[in-house]
Scaffold this active site. Structure first.
Site, PDB file in Angstrom:
ATOM      1  N   GLU A 107       0.830  -1.209   0.000  1.00  0.00           N
ATOM      2  CA  GLU A 107       0.000   0.000   0.000  1.00  0.00           C
ATOM      3  C   GLU A 107       0.867   1.263   0.000  1.00  0.00           C
ATOM      4  OE1 GLU A 107      -3.893  -0.646   2.032  1.00  0.00           O
ATOM      5  OE2 GLU A 107      -3.364   1.186   3.078  1.00  0.00           O
ATOM      6  N   HIS A 118       6.559 -27.523   0.765  1.00  0.00           N
ATOM      7  CA  HIS A 118       5.759 -28.555   0.112  1.00  0.00           C
ATOM      8  C   HIS A 118       4.647 -27.950  -0.731  1.00  0.00           C
ATOM      9  CE1 HIS A 118       7.855 -31.496   2.640  1.00  0.00           C
ATOM     10  NE2 HIS A 118       7.828 -30.529   3.526  1.00  0.00           N
ATOM     11  N   LYS A 128     -13.120   2.864  -1.314  1.00  0.00           N
ATOM     12  CA  LYS A 128     -13.992   3.278  -0.211  1.00  0.00           C
ATOM     13  C   LYS A 128     -15.143   4.129  -0.746  1.00  0.00           C
ATOM     14  CE  LYS A 128     -10.858   3.296   3.808  1.00  0.00           C
ATOM     15  NZ  LYS A 128     -10.354   4.031   4.959  1.00  0.00           N
TER      16      LYS A 128
HETATM   17  O1  PA5 Z   1      -3.076   2.051   5.926  1.00  0.00           O
HETATM   18  C1  PA5 Z   1      -4.158   2.589   5.772  1.00  0.00           C
HETATM   19  O2  PA5 Z   1      -4.303   3.821   5.868  1.00  0.00           O
HETATM   20  C2  PA5 Z   1      -5.392   1.766   5.463  1.00  0.00           C
HETATM   21  O3  PA5 Z   1      -5.101   0.431   5.252  1.00  0.00           O
HETATM   22  C3  PA5 Z   1      -6.382   1.881   6.613  1.00  0.00           C
HETATM   23  O4  PA5 Z   1      -5.784   1.386   7.783  1.00  0.00           O
HETATM   24  C4  PA5 Z   1      -7.668   1.110   6.337  1.00  0.00           C
HETATM   25  O5  PA5 Z   1      -8.225   1.531   5.132  1.00  0.00           O
HETATM   26  C5  PA5 Z   1      -8.671   1.340   7.481  1.00  0.00           C
HETATM   27  O6  PA5 Z   1      -8.909   2.717   7.654  1.00  0.00           O
HETATM   28  P1  PA5 Z   1      -9.513   3.293   8.971  1.00  0.00           P
HETATM   29  O7  PA5 Z   1      -8.583   3.026  10.096  1.00  0.00           O
HETATM   30  O8  PA5 Z   1      -9.679   4.747   8.703  1.00  0.00           O
HETATM   31  O9  PA5 Z   1     -10.831   2.614   9.199  1.00  0.00           O
END
Ligand code: PA5
Length: 466
Positions: free
Chosen positions: A292, A321, A435
């Protein structure tokens, strides 16, 4: 680097694995760039732009969490974390690394703290099953969302609210604790209006960098993990993540070797393979962090570059395996990072039976941990002989300090890699797009135009097979 956690890069180098490895000249050539990235990061840290580096110093937060957790541990049989992405993967990694395996399956008299459920996915079958086995009267729900608006998490929260109100009526607030932004978002508003206990995520610490905020620390403390040791291990590594020499800086060395592997030798699949189940979900946490943060369309200067490595989590010896055939003989498109504990917390002795059958007897009376360690060595040898670059993080043992240090090294490495790829490792525009589409599809107001676009796309006839 402290002796309890070290990075061994021997088998990443061309003198050991041949032309698919890095050369000293290449490292020397690119190291000044790493140094300049480190200088920028250090300046940004001093300017207060990167507070994650200083999370190990959060004494007040730790004290508040410890005092809350001590009481909650006495009161509840179950803890259920509601969160997703960076708000779930850190707590899962800490639980699996630092509590005995099958923690939740242990009978009550074999546990010194509550069970910890983190369903993560809003899958009605999976989440519904977790709800079925956790009586709301005996459960504390830890709702974690930085933005306070993630559909997956809020849907779980509101489902829980129905069960809680049904089970404990107006005492529901005693079964809730929120971890969210200090000022913004729906959850913060509810906490304020209904007097629900809450902890804050520093606004400038992103979800996947938040494991050392209450996001990771609160669930960990609730099951009795020593969060001070975790942070001490992280602080110990902080001394090194800004070191300007390759051999003194495991996080920058890891970042540069992975960057060169992908950009110079097309090794874009980067496998992290712990030789212990306890670190498997740490590798999964890393998968999110690396993907990410580095998988980006645009560079920091706005050019379209579409870059990023593809992290993969594997498990030794299980995947010997399953995957190792591909790793050893398939395309030369991978690097391997093995996670190797020198000592296991459990000693299991293999029984002595069948002394007359040589093909079994060689195992008799030996430690199971010895078998696993030799399997790891065998994989290192096989990868190396097949010219596959591989490195290893060596853990004295899996413990709060080594795990804290390891997570910190990888977070710092991600920022260095962001500088090398010239992307912003702290944003996630691709996640935000998903989202927004979810909000539109679920009928959230303000998203009508996105919904109209989606409806148009839905008119496209599907090509169905079978
Ligand atoms: O790293 C990030 O910013 C994302 O993976 C968020 O953690 C994830 O989308 C969840 O978001 P939030 O904590 O706002 O619910």
């Amino acid at each position: 680097m402290g002796a309890r956690l070290q990075l061994d890069v021997t088998r990443m180098m061309a003198d050991v694995v041949g032309p698919h490895g890095a050369t000293p000249e290449e490292i020397e050539q690119h190291w000044p760039r790493v140094q300049s990235v480190l200088q920028t990061l250090e300046a940004r840290r001093k300017a207060g732009e990167l507070p994650f580096y200083d999370l190990p110093d959060s004494e007040d937060v730790v004290a508040a969490i410890e005092s809350y957790a001590a009481k909650a541990r006495e009161k509840f049989r179950n803890i259920m974390v509601l969160g997703i992405g960076g708000s779930a993967l850190g707590p899962i990694a800490l639980r699996d690394a630092l509590k005995p395996a099958f923690w939740n399956e242990r009978p009550d008299d074999m546990r010194d703290a509550p069970r910890l459920f983190i369903p993560d996915n809003p899958d009605p079958e999976f989440f519904g099953a977790a709800m079925e086995i956790c009586d709301p009267k005996e459960t504390l729900y830890v709702v974690i969302t930085k933005s306070g608006g993630t559909a997956e998490t809020l849907s779980q929260f509101m489902t829980v609210m129905t069960a809680l109100k049904g089970a404990v009526g107006d005492k529901y607030a005693e079964h809730l604790v929120f971890v969210t932004d200090p000022a913004k978002g729906a959850l913060r508003q509810i906490a304020r209006e209904e007097g629900i206990q809450s902890f804050s995520i520093p606004p400038a610490v992103g979800g996947r960098f938040s494991v050392m905020t209450p996001v990771g620390l609160l669930p960990a403390a609730l099951v009795g993990i020593d969060i001070r040791e975790l942070l001490r291990g992280a602080a110990e590594q902080r001394e090194k993540v800004f070191a300007r020499e390759f051999d003194a800086n495991p996080s920058a060395a890891f970042a540069l070797l992975q960057f060169l592997a992908q950009t110079k030798r097309k090794q874009c699949v980067q496998v992290m393979m712990p030789y212990t189940n306890s670190l498997f979900r740490v590798a999964d946490w890393f998968r999110q962090l690396w993907a990410e943060s580095l998988g980006k369309r645009q560079s920091v200067t706005g050019e379209t570059i579409n870059v990023g490595p593809t992290p993969v989590a594997a498990l030794g010896a299980t995947d010997q395996h399953s995957q190792v055939q591909l790793y050893v003989e398939g395309p030369y498109d991978k690097t391997f990072t093995l996670l190797l504990p020198k000592n296991f917390r459990n000693k299991v002795k293999i029984g002595k039976h069948y002394p007359d059958i040589d093909s079994i007897d060689y195992l008799a009376g030996k430690e199971m941990g010895t078998l696993l360690k030799y399997e790891a060595e065998a994989t290192q040898r096989a990868l190396t002989a097949a010219h596959r670059p591989n490195m290893a993080f060596l853990f004295d043992e899996v413990a709060p300090d080594t795990v804290g240090g390891f997570l910190y090294i990888l977070e710092a490495a991600t920022l260095v890699a962001g500088g090398l790829y010239e992307v912003n490792p702290l944003d996630q525009p691709g996640v935000e797009a998903g989202k927004v589409a979810t909000y539109a599809l679920m009928g959230r107001s303000g998203y009508e135009s996105v919904k109209a676009e989606i409806d148009k796309e839905r008119e496209r006839p599907a090509r169905l097979i079978g």
